[in-house]
Scaffold this motif. Structure first.
Motif, mmCIF file in Angstrom:
data_model
loop_
_atom_site.group_PDB
_atom_site.id
_atom_site.type_symbol
_atom_site.label_atom_id
_atom_site.label_comp_id
_atom_site.label_asym_id
_atom_site.label_seq_id
_atom_site.Cartn_x
_atom_site.Cartn_y
_atom_site.Cartn_z
ATOM 1 N N GLY A 268 -9.998 -5.520 -2.056
ATOM 2 C CA GLY A 268 -9.425 -4.290 -2.390
ATOM 3 C C GLY A 268 -7.925 -4.268 -2.435
ATOM 4 O O GLY A 268 -7.113 -4.909 -1.653
ATOM 5 N N GLY A 269 -7.403 -3.269 -3.141
ATOM 6 C CA GLY A 269 -5.884 -2.781 -3.118
ATOM 7 C C GLY A 269 -5.514 -2.584 -1.684
ATOM 8 O O GLY A 269 -5.920 -2.065 -1.120
ATOM 9 N N MET A 270 -4.175 -3.143 -1.403
ATOM 10 C CA MET A 270 -3.609 -3.071 -0.040
ATOM 11 C C MET A 270 -2.316 -2.759 -0.240
ATOM 12 O O MET A 270 -1.525 -3.886 -0.576
ATOM 13 C CB MET A 270 -4.033 -4.290 0.808
ATOM 14 C CG MET A 270 -5.404 -4.151 1.128
ATOM 15 S SD MET A 270 -5.597 -5.576 2.578
ATOM 16 C CE MET A 270 -6.013 -6.923 1.634
ATOM 17 N N GLY B 143 -10.722 -5.607 2.750
ATOM 18 C CA GLY B 143 -9.343 -5.604 2.991
ATOM 19 C C GLY B 143 -8.780 -6.121 4.139
ATOM 20 O O GLY B 143 -8.213 -7.344 4.230
ATOM 21 N N THR B 144 -9.156 -5.660 5.475
ATOM 22 C CA THR B 144 -8.739 -6.390 6.598
ATOM 23 C C THR B 144 -8.972 -7.803 6.866
ATOM 24 O O THR B 144 -8.177 -8.562 7.171
ATOM 25 C CB THR B 144 -9.461 -5.572 7.858
ATOM 26 O OG1 THR B 144 -9.059 -4.208 7.695
ATOM 27 C CG2 THR B 144 -8.916 -6.139 9.177
ATOM 28 N N ARG B 145 -10.028 -8.203 6.137
ATOM 29 C CA ARG B 145 -10.546 -9.633 6.588
ATOM 30 C C ARG B 145 -9.562 -10.576 5.702
ATOM 31 O O ARG B 145 -9.221 -11.825 6.269
ATOM 32 C CB ARG B 145 -11.921 -9.960 6.018
ATOM 33 C CG ARG B 145 -12.528 -11.350 6.644
ATOM 34 C CD ARG B 145 -12.285 -11.421 7.908
ATOM 35 N NE ARG B 145 -12.518 -12.846 8.582
ATOM 36 C CZ ARG B 145 -11.674 -13.713 8.851
ATOM 37 N NH1 ARG B 145 -10.298 -13.877 8.597
ATOM 38 N NH2 ARG B 145 -12.087 -14.959 9.288
ATOM 39 N N ALA C 23 -5.684 -1.411 9.618
ATOM 40 C CA ALA C 23 -6.851 -2.211 9.996
ATOM 41 C C ALA C 23 -8.136 -1.690 10.189
ATOM 42 O O ALA C 23 -8.075 -0.510 10.731
ATOM 43 C CB ALA C 23 -6.273 -3.135 11.045
ATOM 44 N N SER C 24 -9.128 -2.329 10.208
ATOM 45 C CA SER C 24 -10.633 -1.711 10.184
ATOM 46 C C SER C 24 -11.123 -2.205 11.430
ATOM 47 O O SER C 24 -10.489 -3.237 12.031
ATOM 48 C CB SER C 24 -11.419 -1.921 9.156
ATOM 49 O OG SER C 24 -11.912 -3.324 8.920
ATOM 50 N N GLN C 25 -12.221 -1.631 11.630
ATOM 51 C CA GLN C 25 -13.059 -2.185 13.042
ATOM 52 C C GLN C 25 -13.650 -3.722 12.758
ATOM 53 O O GLN C 25 -13.851 -4.344 13.693
ATOM 54 C CB GLN C 25 -14.457 -1.384 12.994
ATOM 55 C CG GLN C 25 -14.056 0.096 13.601
ATOM 56 C CD GLN C 25 -15.074 0.817 13.765
ATOM 57 O OE1 GLN C 25 -16.290 0.732 13.052
ATOM 58 N NE2 GLN C 25 -15.071 1.897 14.370
HETATM 59 N N1 FMN Z 1 -6.822 1.019 -0.328
HETATM 60 C C1 FMN Z 1 -6.389 1.651 -1.365
HETATM 61 O O1 FMN Z 1 -7.004 1.964 -2.440
HETATM 62 N N2 FMN Z 1 -4.966 1.599 -1.639
HETATM 63 C C2 FMN Z 1 -4.024 0.945 -0.714
HETATM 64 O O2 FMN Z 1 -2.877 1.189 -0.864
HETATM 65 C C3 FMN Z 1 -4.835 0.619 0.508
HETATM 66 N N3 FMN Z 1 -3.987 -0.074 1.041
HETATM 67 C C4 FMN Z 1 -4.281 -0.823 2.356
HETATM 68 C C5 FMN Z 1 -3.466 -1.718 3.172
HETATM 69 C C6 FMN Z 1 -4.162 -2.367 4.272
HETATM 70 C C7 FMN Z 1 -3.040 -3.091 5.341
HETATM 71 C C8 FMN Z 1 -5.441 -2.448 4.345
HETATM 72 C C9 FMN Z 1 -6.047 -3.231 5.524
HETATM 73 C C10 FMN Z 1 -6.365 -1.677 3.674
HETATM 74 C C11 FMN Z 1 -5.948 -0.959 2.747
HETATM 75 N N4 FMN Z 1 -6.458 -0.164 1.700
HETATM 76 C C12 FMN Z 1 -6.142 0.504 0.653
HETATM 77 C C13 FMN Z 1 -8.104 -0.005 1.888
HETATM 78 C C14 FMN Z 1 -8.705 -1.283 1.122
HETATM 79 O O3 FMN Z 1 -8.446 -1.475 -0.006
HETATM 80 C C15 FMN Z 1 -10.268 -1.354 1.540
HETATM 81 O O4 FMN Z 1 -10.882 -0.370 0.917
HETATM 82 C C16 FMN Z 1 -10.709 -1.313 2.978
HETATM 83 O O5 FMN Z 1 -9.736 -2.293 3.677
HETATM 84 C C17 FMN Z 1 -12.047 -1.854 3.302
HETATM 85 O O6 FMN Z 1 -12.420 -1.997 4.620
HETATM 86 P P1 FMN Z 1 -12.201 -3.105 5.394
HETATM 87 O O7 FMN Z 1 -10.658 -3.007 6.027
HETATM 88 O O8 FMN Z 1 -13.122 -2.992 6.670
HETATM 89 O O9 FMN Z 1 -12.481 -4.371 4.751
#
Ligand code: FMN
Length: 333
Positions: free
Chosen positions: A19-21, A199-201, A288-290
């Motif tokens: 996902g976007g980050m 995202g986090t992984r 960061a997530s769980q």
């Molecule tokens: N989601 C977005 O839609 N836009 C963002 O700019 C965005 N930035 C993130 C930055 C980081 C460092 C992380 C970890 C996540 C971000 N996310 C963002 C959410 C991720 O795209 C994703 O939905 C989410 O991380 C999923 O949960 P997980 O971390 O447990 O995998």
């Protein structure tokens, strides 16, 4: 190769999406995920201008010949970035997969569709998923409460949210939040999702363009080491527990609460970016997530994805064997 409506729609080998980050979704990571058979997303707003996004797309294309997408995060802002110009940059550059998030992508759907793009809308509630589906998006990515970023205000964990969303939406569903293992992928598929978003992984992989000390902090953390910030402002964010996020929570909890202005210097995006780039874990917000509780190593994206596919198959086979009375019970339970 795994075959679901999500792999068909996105033209990928495996139903695993990055996902976007913000500050992380750059060409190094997106291309590595796509090269490994998943789908990588560049994050539009990580680039300072639509022109810079065009250059980043060209850079990503020089690193992979596989499909990748662009994330457009539409957040409330007093001084909004030029969203439509970012969208134009993506579409003009030939990107045909978009991830939208933050709020309804309604105003951008007609233009994206005209260009032949697929829109995956990421949201945190079934009602928002249904509304995006009515507006014409092609797939829904739904973030459970475990997720990093903004998991919404309903506090529904993935186990219930994925099943509820699968029951409600007709377009393909992608489960997001708290997924980082093959077992998690198997569980999401069993609940009715046809792919997963992580995202986090992916931050804890070799190719993630962030400092090694941040990756190590994710590796060393447990599932209890996140903080929920902005709760009192009804814009909840899940981040790594560190000095800054502890201070934000303490400020929000003080008698009488706080205004955004009181915490703004702590949560500035530039501070988070510096933390990610320099490895100064306590100097800014680290989203960061769980799932950090399940991060045991820092593999390449290809190693992670191949392992997830292998472990997912094994988990499904073991589960089926138990139901068919063929498996031997686990001795450690
Ligand atoms: N989601 C977005 O839609 N836009 C963002 O700019 C965005 N930035 C993130 C930055 C980081 C460092 C992380 C970890 C996540 C971000 N996310 C963002 C959410 C991720 O795209 C994703 O939905 C989410 O991380 C999923 O949960 P997980 O971390 O447990 O995998």
């Amino acid at each position: 190769m795994v075959h679901t409506r999500v792999t068909d729609l996105l033209g990928v080998r495996y139903p695993i999406i990055q996902g976007g980050m913000q500050w992380v979704g750059r060409a190094e990571l997106a291309s590595a995920v796509s090269n490994a058979g998943g789908l990588g997303f560049l994050t539009a707003l990580t680039q300072p201008s639509p022109e810079a996004l065009r250059e980043e797309i060209a850079r990503c294309r020089s690193m992979t010949d596989k499909p990748f997408g662009v994330n457009l995060t539409i957040l409330p802002s007093t001084n909004p970035p030029p969203y439509e110009a970012y969208l134009d940059a993506a579409l003009d550059s030939g990107v045909r997969i978009l991830e939208t998030a933050g709020r309804s992508p309604k105003e951008f759907i007609a233009k994206a569709k005209e260009a032949g793009a697929v829109i995956v809308h990421k949201c945190t509630a079934v009602r928002h998923a249904l509304s995006a589906e009515r507006a014409g998006v092609d797939a829904i990515s739904i973030d459970g409460f475990e997720a990093a970023g903004h998991p919404g205000e309903d506090d529904i964990g993935g186990l219930v949210l994925f099943a509820a969303a699968a029951k409600a939406v007709k377009v393909p569903l992608i489960a997001s939040g708290g997924i980082g293992t093959g077992q998690g992928l198997a569980a999401a598929m069993m609940l009715g999702a046809e792919g997963v978003n992580m995202g986090t992984r992916f931050c804890a992989t070799r190719e993630a363009p962030i400092h090694e000390d941040i990756k190590r902090a994710l590796l060393n953390a447990s599932e209890r080491d996140t903080n929920l910030i902005f709760r009192t402002l009804r814009n909840t964010g899940r981040v790594l527990k560190n000095r800054i996020s502890d201070e934000v929570v303490a400020t929000e909890m003080r008698p009488g609460g706080c205004e955004f202005a009181d915490i703004q210097p702590l949560v500035a995006g530039s501070r988070g970016r510096t933390a990610l780039e320099t490895g100064a874990v306590d100097e800014g917000l680290v989203w960061a997530s769980q799932v950090i509780g399940l991060v045991d190593d820092i593999p390449t994206c290809a190693e992670l994805i191949e392992r997830m596919i292998h472990d997912c198959r094994e988990a499904m086979t073991r589960g089926l064997a138990a139901f068919n009375n063929l498996g031997s019970p686990r001795s450690d339970l």
